[in-house]
Design a protein around this motif. Structure first.
Motif, PDB file in Angstrom:
ATOM      1  N   ARG A  31      41.950  51.257  45.662  1.00 37.57           N
ATOM      2  CA  ARG A  31      40.857  50.617  44.948  1.00 37.57           C
ATOM      3  C   ARG A  31      41.335  49.295  44.377  1.00 37.57           C
ATOM      4  NH1 ARG A  31      40.483  55.893  44.930  1.00 37.57           N
ATOM      5  NH2 ARG A  31      38.448  56.821  45.322  1.00 37.57           N
ATOM      6  N   ILE A  32      40.451  48.322  44.342  1.00 32.83           N
ATOM      7  CA  ILE A  32      40.837  46.950  44.032  1.00 32.83           C
ATOM      8  C   ILE A  32      40.578  46.652  42.558  1.00 32.83           C
ATOM      9  CG2 ILE A  32      40.340  44.534  44.576  1.00 32.83           C
ATOM     10  CD1 ILE A  32      39.485  45.475  47.331  1.00 32.83           C
ATOM     11  N   PRO A  33      41.568  46.052  41.838  1.00 29.50           N
ATOM     12  CA  PRO A  33      41.439  45.874  40.407  1.00 29.50           C
ATOM     13  C   PRO A  33      40.657  44.644  39.981  1.00 29.50           C
ATOM     14  CG  PRO A  33      43.583  45.135  41.092  1.00 29.50           C
ATOM     15  CD  PRO A  33      42.909  45.705  42.319  1.00 29.50           C
ATOM     16  N   SER A  66      33.422  44.860  39.986  1.00 25.05           N
ATOM     17  CA  SER A  66      33.009  46.032  39.220  1.00 25.05           C
ATOM     18  C   SER A  66      31.750  46.642  39.803  1.00 25.05           C
ATOM     19  CB  SER A  66      32.757  45.639  37.765  1.00 25.05           C
ATOM     20  OG  SER A  66      32.185  46.709  37.047  1.00 25.05           O
ATOM     21  N   CYS A  67      31.760  47.982  39.966  1.00 23.94           N
ATOM     22  CA  CYS A  67      30.553  48.678  40.416  1.00 23.94           C
ATOM     23  C   CYS A  67      29.477  48.657  39.348  1.00 23.94           C
ATOM     24  CB  CYS A  67      30.886  50.118  40.807  1.00 23.94           C
ATOM     25  SG  CYS A  67      31.878  50.235  42.313  1.00 23.94           S
ATOM     26  N   ARG A  68      29.866  48.494  38.092  1.00 29.98           N
ATOM     27  CA  ARG A  68      28.848  48.331  37.048  1.00 29.98           C
ATOM     28  C   ARG A  68      28.060  47.045  37.266  1.00 29.98           C
ATOM     29  NH1 ARG A  68      33.136  50.589  34.089  1.00 29.98           N
ATOM     30  NH2 ARG A  68      32.582  52.544  33.042  1.00 29.98           N
ATOM     31  N   CYS A 121      31.262  49.378  46.626  1.00 30.03           N
ATOM     32  CA  CYS A 121      30.723  50.472  45.816  1.00 30.03           C
ATOM     33  C   CYS A 121      29.919  51.451  46.661  1.00 30.03           C
ATOM     34  CB  CYS A 121      29.842  49.911  44.699  1.00 30.03           C
ATOM     35  SG  CYS A 121      30.714  48.793  43.575  1.00 30.03           S
ATOM     36  N   TRP A 122      29.980  51.327  47.987  1.00 32.67           N
ATOM     37  CA  TRP A 122      29.219  52.203  48.851  1.00 32.67           C
ATOM     38  C   TRP A 122      30.021  53.481  49.129  1.00 32.67           C
ATOM     39  CZ3 TRP A 122      30.525  47.147  50.104  1.00 32.67           C
ATOM     40  CH2 TRP A 122      31.689  46.990  50.852  1.00 32.67           C
ATOM     41  N   PRO A 123      29.334  54.581  49.461  1.00 30.53           N
ATOM     42  CA  PRO A 123      30.055  55.822  49.772  1.00 30.53           C
ATOM     43  C   PRO A 123      31.043  55.615  50.909  1.00 30.53           C
ATOM     44  CG  PRO A 123      27.722  56.250  49.494  1.00 30.53           C
ATOM     45  CD  PRO A 123      27.875  54.756  49.498  1.00 30.53           C
ATOM     46  N   GLY A 124      32.240  56.160  50.751  1.00 28.64           N
ATOM     47  CA  GLY A 124      33.257  56.032  51.780  1.00 28.64           C
ATOM     48  C   GLY A 124      34.093  54.782  51.680  1.00 28.64           C
ATOM     49  N   CYS A 125      33.901  53.973  50.632  1.00 30.08           N
ATOM     50  CA  CYS A 125      34.652  52.715  50.557  1.00 30.08           C
ATOM     51  C   CYS A 125      36.155  52.949  50.453  1.00 30.08           C
ATOM     52  CB  CYS A 125      34.161  51.853  49.399  1.00 30.08           C
ATOM     53  SG  CYS A 125      34.265  52.621  47.775  1.00 30.08           S
ATOM     54  N   ILE A 167      38.812  49.545  49.950  1.00 28.47           N
ATOM     55  CA  ILE A 167      38.167  48.358  49.398  1.00 28.47           C
ATOM     56  C   ILE A 167      37.276  48.678  48.203  1.00 28.47           C
ATOM     57  CG2 ILE A 167      36.098  48.371  50.866  1.00 28.47           C
ATOM     58  CD1 ILE A 167      36.442  45.349  51.162  1.00 28.47           C
ATOM     59  N   CYS A 168      37.376  49.892  47.637  1.00 29.62           N
ATOM     60  CA  CYS A 168      36.567  50.235  46.468  1.00 29.62           C
ATOM     61  C   CYS A 168      36.966  49.402  45.252  1.00 29.62           C
ATOM     62  CB  CYS A 168      36.732  51.709  46.106  1.00 29.62           C
ATOM     63  SG  CYS A 168      35.997  52.860  47.273  1.00 29.62           S
ATOM     64  N   CYS A 169      35.976  49.101  44.403  1.00 28.12           N
ATOM     65  CA  CYS A 169      36.279  48.549  43.090  1.00 28.12           C
ATOM     66  C   CYS A 169      37.028  49.604  42.272  1.00 28.12           C
ATOM     67  CB  CYS A 169      34.999  48.158  42.366  1.00 28.12           C
ATOM     68  SG  CYS A 169      34.013  46.886  43.194  1.00 28.12           S
ATOM     69  N   SER A 170      37.821  49.144  41.319  1.00 30.49           N
ATOM     70  CA  SER A 170      38.659  50.079  40.578  1.00 30.49           C
ATOM     71  C   SER A 170      37.845  51.027  39.696  1.00 30.49           C
ATOM     72  CB  SER A 170      39.674  49.314  39.725  1.00 30.49           C
ATOM     73  OG  SER A 170      39.008  48.513  38.770  1.00 30.49           O
ATOM     74  N   ASP A 171      36.588  50.666  39.368  1.00 27.64           N
ATOM     75  CA  ASP A 171      35.782  51.553  38.538  1.00 27.64           C
ATOM     76  C   ASP A 171      34.777  52.366  39.373  1.00 27.64           C
ATOM     77  OD1 ASP A 171      34.017  49.547  39.256  1.00 27.64           O
ATOM     78  OD2 ASP A 171      33.216  49.247  37.230  1.00 27.64           O
ATOM     79  N   TYR A 172      35.052  52.497  40.680  1.00 29.27           N
ATOM     80  CA  TYR A 172      34.099  53.203  41.551  1.00 29.27           C
ATOM     81  C   TYR A 172      33.865  54.642  41.096  1.00 29.27           C
ATOM     82  CZ  TYR A 172      31.971  55.413  45.594  1.00 29.27           C
ATOM     83  OH  TYR A 172      31.137  56.131  46.392  1.00 29.27           O
TER      84      TYR A 172
END
Length: 300
Positions: free
Chosen positions: A32-34, A37-39, A55-59, A64-69
């Motif tokens: 996850r990337i710092p 933000s998914c917010r 922020c999509w399912p399976g990221c 590549i997910c945001c750190s707050d996913y």
């Protein structure tokens, strides 16, 4: 190759990860990337231009997910472990082109580094080395390598020769995404980004038309590229070179003036190209391949 480990000072990278994570983000988790933000982006949000993480399912399967996913979007299945890249040769086209780097007195190997086409390299010099009244020390030459590259089969299957342009700092791959997962999935591809895409970096207009940056992962370097996951490119040695002093003809401040003037910058690129032609008249001109990285096909 005895020079492996000698890295040119001032690697061409100042990406968004240098800043503090947005308020509310937790410490980066695996894959996850710092930054981003998914917010801010919203859960289930498909990628839009300028978005720095997912922020999509399976990221997390692409790192590549945001750190707050997890915190913002709820629990997610455990990430799928990476699978080894294929060692079978690909049937990709052999691409032959020049890349450029700014270096000091010692030429480093073209492995686990970033490089640019000539407009891309000139923008780096303009924005990082000659941006201040006193130039950044440690740079005295522009060096040119001939690269021969054959894309791995898994990347070709997604309709691309080039993958994402990862950043390398001191020979360490720092993203975007999880480099190990992406190389395991596709093989050790050469990455690229057009400056006009503003992804992953630079993220603002450069005023250097046609600028491109590349990633050259050391584990993909080999004697004769086959397109196997661990044998994708080779490069000329020693590199050709011109000095910054001879490029500016003794007037560095005048040469690098008007950094936001596209016509002036095009003239700088042309001056560098002409200097290489004069010094190396027997080196053939090489057609630059299109940077065909596609965000949606690569990450999804």
């Amino acid at each position: 190759l005895a020079l492996r480990g000698m890295v040119a000072a001032g690697e061409a990278q100042r990406d968004a990860s240098d800043g503090a994570p947005p308020s509310g983000n937790v410490t980066a988790l695996w894959g996850r990337i710092p930054w981003g933000s998914c917010r801010q982006y919203g859960c289930e949000q498909p990628y839009t231009m300028g978005q720095l993480c997912g922020c999509w399912p399976g990221c997390s399967r692409t790192g590549i997910c945001c750190s707050d996913y997890l915190e913002a979007c709820g629990p997610e299945a455990r990430p799928v472990p990476p699978v080894p890249a294929t060692t079978r040769p690909s049937d990709g086209e052999l691409l032959v082109f020049h890349v450029y780097r700014a270096e000091g007195d010692v030429s480093g190997v073209l492995e686990s580094v970033n490089a640019g086409n000539l407009p891309g390299l000139m923008w780096y010099l303009q924005s990082e080395v000659f941006a201040q009244r006193r130039p950044k020390p440690g740079f005295s030459r522009i060096v040119r390598y001939k690269v021969q590259y054959k894309a791995p089969a898994a990347l070709l299957a997604e309709g691309m020769n080039f993958g994402v342009r990862h950043a390398y700092d001191n020979e360490a791959c720092t993203g975007p995404g999880d480099c190990a997962i992406m190389y395991a999935r596709y093989g050790y591809f050469v990455g690229c980004n057009n400056f006009t895409s503003m992804y992953p970096y630079p993220t603002e207009p450069t005023h250097y038309a046609g600028g491109v940056w590349y990633t050259l992962p050391g584990h993909g370097a080999c004697a004769v590229p086959t397109g196997a996951g661990d044998c994708t490119y080779t490069y000329s040695w020693p590199p050709e070179e011109v000095t910054l002093d001879e490029l500016a003809a003794g007037d560095s401040r005048g040469f690098w003036a008007r950094g936001k003037d596209e016509a002036a910058n095009a003239a700088k690129v042309q001056a560098a190209a002409e200097l290489f032609r004069r010094k190396y008249p027997d080196t053939p001109e090489l057609q630059e391949p299109p940077c065909d990285f596609n965000f949606a096909r690569f990450w999804h």
